[in-house]
Design a protein around this motif. Structure first.
Motif, PDB file in Angstrom:
ATOM      1  N   HIS A 220       0.813  -1.221   0.000  1.00 44.48           N
ATOM      2  CA  HIS A 220       0.000   0.000   0.000  1.00 44.48           C
ATOM      3  C   HIS A 220       0.844   1.269   0.000  1.00 44.48           C
ATOM      4  CE1 HIS A 220      -3.639  -2.330   0.469  1.00 44.48           C
ATOM      5  NE2 HIS A 220      -3.080  -2.988   1.451  1.00 44.48           N
ATOM      6  N   ILE A 221       1.972   1.222  -0.677  1.00 45.87           N
ATOM      7  CA  ILE A 221       2.833   2.385  -0.847  1.00 45.87           C
ATOM      8  C   ILE A 221       3.204   2.499  -2.316  1.00 45.87           C
ATOM      9  CG2 ILE A 221       3.782   2.383   1.496  1.00 45.87           C
ATOM     10  CD1 ILE A 221       6.152   0.805   0.433  1.00 45.87           C
ATOM     11  N   ASP A 222       3.802   3.623  -2.696  1.00 47.23           N
ATOM     12  CA  ASP A 222       4.180   3.837  -4.091  1.00 47.23           C
ATOM     13  C   ASP A 222       5.641   3.507  -4.366  1.00 47.23           C
ATOM     14  OD1 ASP A 222       1.692   4.872  -5.242  1.00 47.23           O
ATOM     15  OD2 ASP A 222       1.959   6.493  -3.798  1.00 47.23           O
ATOM     16  N   GLY A 223       6.361   3.094  -3.344  1.00 43.42           N
ATOM     17  CA  GLY A 223       7.748   2.727  -3.557  1.00 43.42           C
ATOM     18  C   GLY A 223       8.528   2.729  -2.258  1.00 43.42           C
ATOM     19  N   VAL A 224       9.638   2.015  -2.279  1.00 40.20           N
ATOM     20  CA  VAL A 224      10.548   1.957  -1.135  1.00 40.20           C
ATOM     21  C   VAL A 224      11.865   2.610  -1.539  1.00 40.20           C
ATOM     22  CG1 VAL A 224      11.864   0.456   0.410  1.00 40.20           C
ATOM     23  CG2 VAL A 224       9.516  -0.139  -0.208  1.00 40.20           C
ATOM     24  N   ARG A 225      12.363   3.477  -0.681  1.00 36.51           N
ATOM     25  CA  ARG A 225      13.634   4.148  -0.960  1.00 36.51           C
ATOM     26  C   ARG A 225      14.432   4.272   0.333  1.00 36.51           C
ATOM     27  NH1 ARG A 225      12.895  10.166  -2.009  1.00 36.51           N
ATOM     28  NH2 ARG A 225      12.156   9.586  -4.086  1.00 36.51           N
ATOM     29  N   GLN A 226      15.685   3.825   0.301  1.00 33.60           N
ATOM     30  CA  GLN A 226      16.601   4.000   1.421  1.00 33.60           C
ATOM     31  C   GLN A 226      17.743   4.893   0.984  1.00 33.60           C
ATOM     32  OE1 GLN A 226      15.050  -0.139   2.978  1.00 33.60           O
ATOM     33  NE2 GLN A 226      15.936   0.307   1.025  1.00 33.60           N
ATOM     34  N   CYS A 227      18.083   5.871   1.795  1.00 36.26           N
ATOM     35  CA  CYS A 227      19.130   6.825   1.427  1.00 36.26           C
ATOM     36  C   CYS A 227      20.437   6.545   2.155  1.00 36.26           C
ATOM     37  CB  CYS A 227      18.660   8.252   1.691  1.00 36.26           C
ATOM     38  SG  CYS A 227      17.416   8.794   0.493  1.00 36.26           S
ATOM     39  N   VAL A 228      20.677   5.287   2.445  1.00 31.06           N
ATOM     40  CA  VAL A 228      21.946   4.843   3.019  1.00 31.06           C
ATOM     41  C   VAL A 228      22.152   3.420   2.535  1.00 31.06           C
ATOM     42  CG1 VAL A 228      20.820   4.041   5.130  1.00 31.06           C
ATOM     43  CG2 VAL A 228      23.285   4.473   5.140  1.00 31.06           C
ATOM     44  N   LYS A 229      23.396   3.030   2.311  1.00 29.00           N
ATOM     45  CA  LYS A 229      23.691   1.662   1.923  1.00 29.00           C
ATOM     46  C   LYS A 229      23.550   0.746   3.134  1.00 29.00           C
ATOM     47  CE  LYS A 229      24.972   2.699  -2.314  1.00 29.00           C
ATOM     48  NZ  LYS A 229      24.201   2.265  -3.494  1.00 29.00           N
ATOM     49  N   ASN A 230      23.240  -0.509   2.870  1.00 28.20           N
ATOM     50  CA  ASN A 230      23.129  -1.488   3.947  1.00 28.20           C
ATOM     51  C   ASN A 230      24.514  -1.952   4.369  1.00 28.20           C
ATOM     52  OD1 ASN A 230      21.884  -3.118   5.815  1.00 28.20           O
ATOM     53  ND2 ASN A 230      20.939  -4.498   4.342  1.00 28.20           N
ATOM     54  N   TYR A 231      24.574  -2.651   5.515  1.00 22.63           N
ATOM     55  CA  TYR A 231      25.837  -3.176   6.027  1.00 22.63           C
ATOM     56  C   TYR A 231      26.449  -4.135   4.995  1.00 22.63           C
ATOM     57  CZ  TYR A 231      29.136  -5.532   9.111  1.00 22.63           C
ATOM     58  OH  TYR A 231      30.274  -6.046   9.661  1.00 22.63           O
ATOM     59  N   PRO A 232      27.767  -4.078   4.724  1.00 25.58           N
ATOM     60  CA  PRO A 232      28.790  -3.258   5.389  1.00 25.58           C
ATOM     61  C   PRO A 232      29.111  -1.957   4.657  1.00 25.58           C
ATOM     62  CG  PRO A 232      29.857  -4.946   4.103  1.00 25.58           C
ATOM     63  CD  PRO A 232      28.382  -5.150   3.903  1.00 25.58           C
ATOM     64  N   GLU A 233      28.428  -1.699   3.506  1.00 26.22           N
ATOM     65  CA  GLU A 233      28.732  -0.497   2.742  1.00 26.22           C
ATOM     66  C   GLU A 233      28.388   0.779   3.503  1.00 26.22           C
ATOM     67  OE1 GLU A 233      27.197  -3.099   1.522  1.00 26.22           O
ATOM     68  OE2 GLU A 233      28.576  -3.834  -0.042  1.00 26.22           O
ATOM     69  N   LYS A 235      29.397   1.755   6.212  1.00 27.25           N
ATOM     70  CA  LYS A 235      30.572   2.304   6.890  1.00 27.25           C
ATOM     71  C   LYS A 235      31.326   3.317   6.026  1.00 27.25           C
ATOM     72  CE  LYS A 235      31.297  -1.605  10.004  1.00 27.25           C
ATOM     73  NZ  LYS A 235      32.255  -2.622  10.505  1.00 27.25           N
ATOM     74  N   ARG A 236      31.018   3.361   4.737  1.00 31.94           N
ATOM     75  CA  ARG A 236      31.647   4.332   3.846  1.00 31.94           C
ATOM     76  C   ARG A 236      30.829   5.609   3.720  1.00 31.94           C
ATOM     77  NH1 ARG A 236      32.989   1.814  -1.768  1.00 31.94           N
ATOM     78  NH2 ARG A 236      34.070   3.815  -1.881  1.00 31.94           N
ATOM     79  N   ASP A 237      29.656   5.604   4.318  1.00 32.15           N
ATOM     80  CA  ASP A 237      28.781   6.772   4.236  1.00 32.15           C
ATOM     81  C   ASP A 237      29.388   7.928   5.030  1.00 32.15           C
ATOM     82  OD1 ASP A 237      26.456   8.610   4.917  1.00 32.15           O
ATOM     83  OD2 ASP A 237      25.417   7.107   3.711  1.00 32.15           O
ATOM     84  N   PRO A 238      29.338   9.147   4.495  1.00 38.49           N
ATOM     85  CA  PRO A 238      29.858  10.313   5.239  1.00 38.49           C
ATOM     86  C   PRO A 238      29.186  10.520   6.590  1.00 38.49           C
ATOM     87  CG  PRO A 238      29.507  10.884   2.942  1.00 38.49           C
ATOM     88  CD  PRO A 238      28.915   9.512   3.129  1.00 38.49           C
ATOM     89  N   LEU A 239      27.984   9.981   6.775  1.00 41.28           N
ATOM     90  CA  LEU A 239      27.282  10.137   8.050  1.00 41.28           C
ATOM     91  C   LEU A 239      27.680   9.089   9.076  1.00 41.28           C
ATOM     92  CD1 LEU A 239      23.645  11.010   6.876  1.00 41.28           C
ATOM     93  CD2 LEU A 239      25.401  12.557   7.757  1.00 41.28           C
ATOM     94  N   TYR A 240      28.450   8.087   8.673  1.00 37.95           N
ATOM     95  CA  TYR A 240      28.912   7.077   9.622  1.00 37.95           C
ATOM     96  C   TYR A 240      29.817   7.745  10.648  1.00 37.95           C
ATOM     97  CZ  TYR A 240      30.534   2.513  11.288  1.00 37.95           C
ATOM     98  OH  TYR A 240      30.810   1.413  12.062  1.00 37.95           O
ATOM     99  N   PHE A 241      29.666   7.372  11.928  1.00 40.06           N
ATOM    100  CA  PHE A 241      30.294   8.139  13.007  1.00 40.06           C
ATOM    101  C   PHE A 241      31.811   8.253  12.859  1.00 40.06           C
ATOM    102  CE2 PHE A 241      31.022   3.910  14.469  1.00 40.06           C
ATOM    103  CZ  PHE A 241      32.037   3.936  15.414  1.00 40.06           C
ATOM    104  N   ILE A 248      35.435  12.774   2.743  1.00 36.12           N
ATOM    105  CA  ILE A 248      35.217  11.608   1.896  1.00 36.12           C
ATOM    106  C   ILE A 248      34.579  12.052   0.585  1.00 36.12           C
ATOM    107  CG2 ILE A 248      33.980   9.424   1.664  1.00 36.12           C
ATOM    108  CD1 ILE A 248      34.173   9.076   4.629  1.00 36.12           C
ATOM    109  N   LEU A 249      35.248  11.741  -0.530  1.00 37.45           N
ATOM    110  CA  LEU A 249      34.702  12.077  -1.829  1.00 37.45           C
ATOM    111  C   LEU A 249      33.629  11.053  -2.194  1.00 37.45           C
ATOM    112  CD1 LEU A 249      37.966  12.933  -3.799  1.00 37.45           C
ATOM    113  CD2 LEU A 249      36.333  14.510  -2.770  1.00 37.45           C
ATOM    114  N   PRO A 250      32.446  11.501  -2.623  1.00 36.05           N
ATOM    115  CA  PRO A 250      31.382  10.555  -2.955  1.00 36.05           C
ATOM    116  C   PRO A 250      31.727   9.747  -4.192  1.00 36.05           C
ATOM    117  CG  PRO A 250      30.756  12.782  -3.603  1.00 36.05           C
ATOM    118  CD  PRO A 250      32.044  12.904  -2.820  1.00 36.05           C
TER     119      PRO A 250
END
Length: 260
Positions: A220-233, A235-241, A248-250
């Motif tokens: 009952h939704i129009d789509g699923v979107r996640q704006c972060v990679k799942n584990y273990p990727e 850890k490369r996200d700039p928001l990772y502690f 970090i260059l994207p």
């Protein structure tokens, strides 16, 4: 003749309506998933992370932000008996109590944020033994005298949050305030609200942050979107502690995903 045809083609091009997005965040859910994906952070860093994460959705949708609604409950100030230490624990003097209030204060100072508070968190059973520790006790890999406070968790229940989320979704839909809603949650209790929003013509996007979701919700939704990679990727996200103070260059995939 060719110039006239080009003129007609230009005239016939569909005009895309501007997208105005409201982002609704189930606070208790977000904080659990953010801890798992981005690590432990100070209240201010967590608030900055939340703002950036929400704006990733805005960039992805190429839309304008109406408002970010954050739903959570005030931390409990109750005094609870701990079965291991056999002492009374004053939750109002705990580190978690201070952290949560500082986090709420940081959100209140951010532009385009609306903090929706439910009722004070309540506990029905107090402290209980974690399932993992219980299994170790039963199979003999953990002895009773080896138990620590880390083997216990506090059973906390949110009250009033689901109702406020449902009311806001209904209000946004009825008033045609926005034409897109991004909901960050994994709770299937919002199925009726999502169905109502879609019937009113709202594009309803779910972000479960890689948590498993019920089939009833995904239908009952129009789509699923996640704006972060799942584990273990993740850890490369700039928001990772561990990356907060690194430059970090994207990667190409990150740029494409966020549509910068």
């Amino acid at each position: 003749m060719s110039q006239k045809m080009r003129s007609n083609e230009t005239y016939r091009q569909p005009q895309l309506r501007p997208v105005l997005t409201a982002i609704l965040i189930d606070g208790g859910f977000y904080r659990r998933r953010a801890y798992s994906l981005f690590g432990d952070k100070s209240p201010e860093d967590r608030a900055n992370e939340l703002e950036e994460y929400a704006r990733r959705h805005i960039r992805k949708s190429r839309s304008s932000l109406y408002r970010i609604f954050y739903y959570d409950c005030p931390p409990s100030e109750k005094v609870i008996f701990h079965p291991l230490t056999r002492t009374q624990v004053n939750l109002g003097k705990s580190e978690q109590f201070r952290w949560t209030n500082d986090f709420f204060d940081a959100l209140n100072h951010k532009r385009k944020f609306a903090l929706r508070r439910g009722e004070e968190l309540e506990t029905q059973q107090g402290y209980s033994l974690k399932q993992k520790s219980l299994k170790k006790l039963l199979n003999g890999t953990l002895k009773l005298e080896e138990l620590t406070e880390a083997d216990f968790s506090l059973d906390i229940t949110q009250k009033g949050v689901d109702m406020r989320i449902g009311l806001d979704i209904a209000s946004l839909a009825e008033r045609k305030t926005v034409n897109q809603i991004v909901m960050i949650t994994g709770d299937s209790d919002f199925v009726p609200a999502a169905k109502h929003a879609r019937r009113e013509g709202i594009d309803f996007i779910l972000d479960p942050m890689w948590a498993d979701i019920a089939r009833s919700l995904s239908e009952h939704i129009d789509g699923v979107r996640q704006c972060v990679k799942n584990y273990p990727e993740n850890k490369r996200d700039p928001l990772y502690f561990e990356n907060l103070h690194k430059e970090i260059l994207p990667t190409v995939s990150q740029v494409d995903e966020e549509e910068l």
